[in-house]
Design a protein around this motif. Structure first.
Motif, PDB file in Angstrom:
ATOM      1  N   MET A  30       0.845  -1.201   0.000  1.00 57.07           N
ATOM      2  CA  MET A  30       0.000   0.000   0.000  1.00 57.07           C
ATOM      3  C   MET A  30       0.876   1.244   0.000  1.00 57.07           C
ATOM      4  SD  MET A  30      -3.209   0.277  -0.315  1.00 57.07           S
ATOM      5  CE  MET A  30      -3.885   1.641   0.598  1.00 57.07           C
ATOM      6  N   PHE A  31       0.304   2.327   0.456  1.00 54.27           N
ATOM      7  CA  PHE A  31       1.010   3.599   0.406  1.00 54.27           C
ATOM      8  C   PHE A  31       1.892   3.772   1.620  1.00 54.27           C
ATOM      9  CE2 PHE A  31      -2.954   3.956  -1.786  1.00 54.27           C
ATOM     10  CZ  PHE A  31      -2.558   4.469  -3.005  1.00 54.27           C
ATOM     11  N   ILE A  36       0.930   6.601   4.022  1.00 53.82           N
ATOM     12  CA  ILE A  36      -0.164   6.496   4.986  1.00 53.82           C
ATOM     13  C   ILE A  36       0.376   5.809   6.235  1.00 53.82           C
ATOM     14  CG2 ILE A  36      -2.467   5.522   5.446  1.00 53.82           C
ATOM     15  CD1 ILE A  36      -2.559   7.537   3.215  1.00 53.82           C
ATOM     16  N   PHE A  94      -3.059   3.821  11.160  1.00 53.55           N
ATOM     17  CA  PHE A  94      -4.441   3.970  10.763  1.00 53.55           C
ATOM     18  C   PHE A  94      -4.850   2.995   9.674  1.00 53.55           C
ATOM     19  CE2 PHE A  94      -2.937   8.014  12.456  1.00 53.55           C
ATOM     20  CZ  PHE A  94      -3.584   7.878  13.673  1.00 53.55           C
ATOM     21  N   TYR A 102      -6.371   0.489  10.104  1.00 54.41           N
ATOM     22  CA  TYR A 102      -7.700  -0.064  10.372  1.00 54.41           C
ATOM     23  C   TYR A 102      -8.777   0.638   9.554  1.00 54.41           C
ATOM     24  CZ  TYR A 102      -9.341   3.802  13.266  1.00 54.41           C
ATOM     25  OH  TYR A 102      -9.765   5.026  13.711  1.00 54.41           O
ATOM     26  N   ILE A 103      -8.461   1.817   9.042  1.00 49.78           N
ATOM     27  CA  ILE A 103      -9.415   2.507   8.179  1.00 49.78           C
ATOM     28  C   ILE A 103      -9.089   2.133   6.741  1.00 49.78           C
ATOM     29  CG2 ILE A 103     -10.209   4.757   7.359  1.00 49.78           C
ATOM     30  CD1 ILE A 103      -9.182   5.794  10.122  1.00 49.78           C
ATOM     31  N   ASP A 104     -10.056   1.572   6.054  1.00 52.79           N
ATOM     32  CA  ASP A 104      -9.822   1.189   4.668  1.00 52.79           C
ATOM     33  C   ASP A 104     -10.089   2.401   3.791  1.00 52.79           C
ATOM     34  OD1 ASP A 104      -9.557   0.016   2.265  1.00 52.79           O
ATOM     35  OD2 ASP A 104     -11.412  -1.141   2.352  1.00 52.79           O
ATOM     36  N   GLY A 105      -9.035   3.079   3.449  1.00 54.75           N
ATOM     37  CA  GLY A 105      -9.181   4.246   2.575  1.00 54.75           C
ATOM     38  C   GLY A 105      -9.620   3.827   1.192  1.00 54.75           C
ATOM     39  N   SER A 127      -7.856   1.571  -1.975  1.00 56.19           N
ATOM     40  CA  SER A 127      -6.748   1.944  -2.859  1.00 56.19           C
ATOM     41  C   SER A 127      -7.265   2.667  -4.091  1.00 56.19           C
ATOM     42  CB  SER A 127      -5.967   0.692  -3.243  1.00 56.19           C
ATOM     43  OG  SER A 127      -6.830  -0.253  -3.835  1.00 56.19           O
ATOM     44  N   GLY A 128      -8.398   2.199  -4.637  1.00 57.90           N
ATOM     45  CA  GLY A 128      -8.966   2.846  -5.819  1.00 57.90           C
ATOM     46  C   GLY A 128      -9.328   4.283  -5.535  1.00 57.90           C
ATOM     47  N   SER A 129      -9.846   4.512  -4.334  1.00 53.61           N
ATOM     48  CA  SER A 129     -10.253   5.856  -3.948  1.00 53.61           C
ATOM     49  C   SER A 129      -9.037   6.787  -3.836  1.00 53.61           C
ATOM     50  CB  SER A 129     -10.977   5.802  -2.610  1.00 53.61           C
ATOM     51  OG  SER A 129     -11.278   7.089  -2.172  1.00 53.61           O
ATOM     52  N   LEU A 130      -7.939   6.245  -3.317  1.00 48.86           N
ATOM     53  CA  LEU A 130      -6.723   7.061  -3.155  1.00 48.86           C
ATOM     54  C   LEU A 130      -6.118   7.395  -4.514  1.00 48.86           C
ATOM     55  CD1 LEU A 130      -5.176   5.210  -0.071  1.00 48.86           C
ATOM     56  CD2 LEU A 130      -6.543   7.291  -0.081  1.00 48.86           C
ATOM     57  N   ILE A 131      -6.114   6.401  -5.400  1.00 43.83           N
ATOM     58  CA  ILE A 131      -5.588   6.646  -6.750  1.00 43.83           C
ATOM     59  C   ILE A 131      -6.472   7.662  -7.471  1.00 43.83           C
ATOM     60  CG2 ILE A 131      -5.235   5.584  -9.026  1.00 43.83           C
ATOM     61  CD1 ILE A 131      -4.455   3.031  -7.528  1.00 43.83           C
ATOM     62  N   GLN A 133      -8.119  10.096  -6.231  1.00 49.52           N
ATOM     63  CA  GLN A 133      -7.789  11.458  -5.778  1.00 49.52           C
ATOM     64  C   GLN A 133      -6.579  11.995  -6.541  1.00 49.52           C
ATOM     65  OE1 GLN A 133      -7.722  12.198  -1.415  1.00 49.52           O
ATOM     66  NE2 GLN A 133      -8.529  10.132  -1.252  1.00 49.52           N
ATOM     67  N   ILE A 167      -7.229   9.990   3.366  1.00 47.77           N
ATOM     68  CA  ILE A 167      -7.602   8.586   3.588  1.00 47.77           C
ATOM     69  C   ILE A 167      -9.097   8.441   3.882  1.00 47.77           C
ATOM     70  CG2 ILE A 167      -7.046   8.553   6.071  1.00 47.77           C
ATOM     71  CD1 ILE A 167      -5.942   5.698   5.574  1.00 47.77           C
ATOM     72  N   HIS A 184     -15.811   7.919  -9.006  1.00 47.95           N
ATOM     73  CA  HIS A 184     -15.199   7.395  -7.780  1.00 47.95           C
ATOM     74  C   HIS A 184     -15.598   5.923  -7.574  1.00 47.95           C
ATOM     75  CE1 HIS A 184     -14.384   8.332  -3.203  1.00 47.95           C
ATOM     76  NE2 HIS A 184     -13.571   7.432  -3.688  1.00 47.95           N
ATOM     77  N   ALA A 237     -13.551   3.863  -9.903  1.00 44.51           N
ATOM     78  CA  ALA A 237     -12.156   3.812  -9.438  1.00 44.51           C
ATOM     79  C   ALA A 237     -12.014   2.932  -8.200  1.00 44.51           C
ATOM     80  CB  ALA A 237     -11.666   5.217  -9.122  1.00 44.51           C
ATOM     81  N   ASP A 262       0.017  -0.326  -5.619  1.00 48.53           N
ATOM     82  CA  ASP A 262       1.432  -0.538  -5.335  1.00 48.53           C
ATOM     83  C   ASP A 262       2.319   0.120  -6.396  1.00 48.53           C
ATOM     84  OD1 ASP A 262       0.970  -1.908  -3.068  1.00 48.53           O
ATOM     85  OD2 ASP A 262       0.942  -3.881  -4.028  1.00 48.53           O
TER      86      ASP A 262
END
Lengths: 54, 455
Positions: A1-2, A5, A9, A11-14, A16-20, A22, B145, B205, B208, B217
């Motif tokens: 992962m990142f 991050i 934290f 335990y919070i599922d950000g 991965s698709g959502s982060l990309i 952004q 996040i 969103h 995505a 990764d």
């Protein structure tokens, strides 16, 4: 992962698709923000002048 | 000592209660960040701005276990409500507060690490953030996040309520982590793809978010501060652009369409006001069940009561919420279906408390309600009475006779089923749990107001 991050934290599922997502839209959001900031600055410059005239 | 059953997911700490006081244990793994939040001035700024609840240092000896590095005293709010009990505008105000807190956090070099709607409560009608441990240091370039969570908890239910049905507010009860974005995207009408904000934050969103961590990764994810601020602006604009689902609910027109004339309604207000005054509600809690437009909640509030106005119609509740917000009245307008009240939900049925668990109130108003429960929902008086007895010590209950226009309307298709609907039966069944303090007929009506006290 990142690596940027904090693992604390995880335990919070950000999401991965959502982060990309952004990151993909970052340019658009940044441009919109810069445009808005420029408009605010221009308005601020114009307003005092009008006040001076009156 | 009692640990708050809904506070267990975050390893940073948890809420507990000791000797009637609310505390938060801050664990070793988070204490440095918390001290940073305080030292930077962020938390003080949030409290001063009315964005967050006040906290103060407490003795470490109050800790619950060895993980503790610090204990803080947390502010106790008069009433806890949940997002599935909020009307559209209340959820929108909670969303806008969350965005503003994220902006404020960024100013101080921090970021919200979670953006759940359950972190927001209401104090004197204003939204306030209650989870003091929600902040993490922001590293330049780090994406938000909590962005997906914010969209699931706020933008998705708001857009579904605005574009599909206000019932999506109530259905949050079965979706404690908000609405999944692919579900939201497929449920929203296709025309919402023409809305730039909904296109980006929901539809794109959602696509995505189906991405795999393998892709993540290989990606170098960076988002500048300006981009983050632009994203927050975009979320704010999208939320502000959503129209309130409906401006006129079933019950918002009730007093204009029912059997009340002005004389009767004035009489009812007078009787309720006198009963409340005699009970003495100043500084006490009053639950107005079936509050409608909130006329009687206002009477209770004017007498100094801490009033919660509950109604099953989200549009009526929303109108009351907005009106009281503007007028600065300390009445909470919340959505509740009395035939199916909020149950205990979440992990082990302990995370979110039921409607009844959050009582009892000192006084319960049930005006023009029980005929809907008895006839509309077929709840017998014998089952209604013990439920009311768990809700409050003093109850002001309106009995509406069978001859009333409203009851006749309810009975029109099934008169045979309700032969037991009578004032005598009502008194018999409620008499098991209550004693009648006063019986006052409403002028010009067959309706009767009862002040009953639990035995």
């Amino acid at each position: 992962m990142f690596s940027i991050i904090s693992s604390l934290f995880g335990y919070i599922d950000g999401g991965s698709g959502s982060l990309i997502f952004q990151a993909l839209l970052a340019g658009l959001f940044a441009a919109a923000f810069s445009f808005k900031s420029a408009v605010v600055r221009v308005r601020a410059m114009i307003k005092p002048k009008r006040t001076d005239v009156s | 000592m009692r640990r708050e059953p809904g506070s267990f997911r975050d390893p940073s700490g948890f809420i507990f209660e000791r000797d009637g006081q609310l505390y938060r244990q801050i664990n070793e793994c988070y204490v440095e960040t918390w001290r940073g939040v305080v030292k930077s001035g962020l938390y003080e700024s949030l409290v001063t701005g009315g964005f967050a609840v006040a906290v103060k240092s407490a003795a470490l000896s109050l800790k619950v276990n060895a993980d503790a590095a610090e204990v803080i005293e947390a502010e106790r709010l008069p009433f806890i409500s949940y997002p599935y009990e909020w009307s559209f505008s209340r959820l929108r105000d909670a969303a806008l507060l969350t965005i503003n807190i994220q902006r404020k956090a960024m100013e101080f070099g921090f970021s919200l690490k979670d953006a759940t709607a359950y972190n927001i409560q209401f104090k004197s009608g204003q939204p306030v953030h209650i989870d003091s441990l929600s902040f993490d240091r922001r590293i330049e370039g780090e994406p938000w996040i909590a962005y997906a969570q914010f969209c699931r908890h706020f933008l998705a239910p708001l857009s579904l309520q605005s574009h599909v049905s206000e019932l999506f507010g109530l259905m949050l009860q079965s979706n404690l982590d908000g609405y999944p974005l692919p579900y939201t995207s497929s449920t929203l009408p296709a025309r919402t793809k023409l809305n730039a904000g909904l296109l980006a934050h929901i539809h794109m969103h959602a696509r995505a978010s189906r991405g795999t961590s393998k892709k993540a990764d290989s990606a170098t994810v960076k988002i500048s501060t300006n981009a983050m601020l632009g994203m927050l602006d975009s979320l704010e604009q999208t939320i502000c652009g959503l129209k309130t689902p409906s401006t006129e609910g079933t019950w918002s027109r009730y007093y204009g369409q029912n059997s009340y004339d002005e004389v009767s309604f004035t009489s009812k207000k007078q009787i309720v006001s006198e009963m409340l005054a005699e009970i003495g509600v100043e500084g006490r809690s009053v639950w107005d069940l079936g509050s409608n437009t909130g006329v009687f909640s206002e009477i209770a509030a004017e007498q100094g009561a801490l009033c919660i106005a509950w109604d099953s119609d989200p549009a009526t509740v929303d109108a009351a919420y907005l009106r009281w917000k503007v007028e600065g009245k300390r009445i909470e307008a919340l959505v509740q279906n009395f035939a199916n009240p909020s149950p205990r939900i979440g992990w082990a049925g302990m995370e979110r408390r039921s409607f009844e668990d959050r009582g009892p109130a000192d006084v319960v108003l049930a005006l023009a309600l029980i005929h809907h429960l008895a006839i509309g929902n077929q709840v017998p008086f014998s089952m209604m009475a013990p439920w009311f007895a768990t809700l409050g010590q003093d109850c002001i209950i309106e009995f509406v006779p069978k001859e009333d226009v409203q009851v006749q309307r309810l009975l029109s298709a099934r008169v045979e089923m309700f032969s037991g609907y009578s004032e005598e039966q009502f008194l018999l069944d409620f008499g098991e749990c209550f004693e009648v303090v006063r019986r006052v007929p409403v002028a010009g009506q067959g309706r009767v107001l009862y002040w009953m006290r639990r035995k």
